[in-house]
Design an enzyme around this catalytic site. Sequence first.
Site: not given
Length: 109
Positions: A45, A92
């Site tokens: 992220t 992620s």
Amino acid sequence: MNAALKSFAPSALALLLILPTAVSAKEAETQQKLANVVILATGGTIAGAGASAANSATYQAAKLGVDKLIAGVPELADLANVRGEQVMQIASESITKEHRFAANGRTVL
């Protein structure tokens, strides 16, 4: 006045040649006192980007490399000798246990 300039110019030139060395030596001394930090980057992220901050529809995770992220916070150089190592570049939610333990021979938790 011409004689004064002729005697001043060599001294000024010598100072200009010495000054960068003195600054570099001080800079090197400061860097030696700072902790060494290595950031193992996995993407995710924090490395995401989009067309603009106002348009989240174009956001994609894992787009920026660790060097670009570090460069975005120049104040880090005042706190530590920071370098980055890009061990993977993946979103992620896509990271698996295998990714964490096989990332370029590094253990990434």
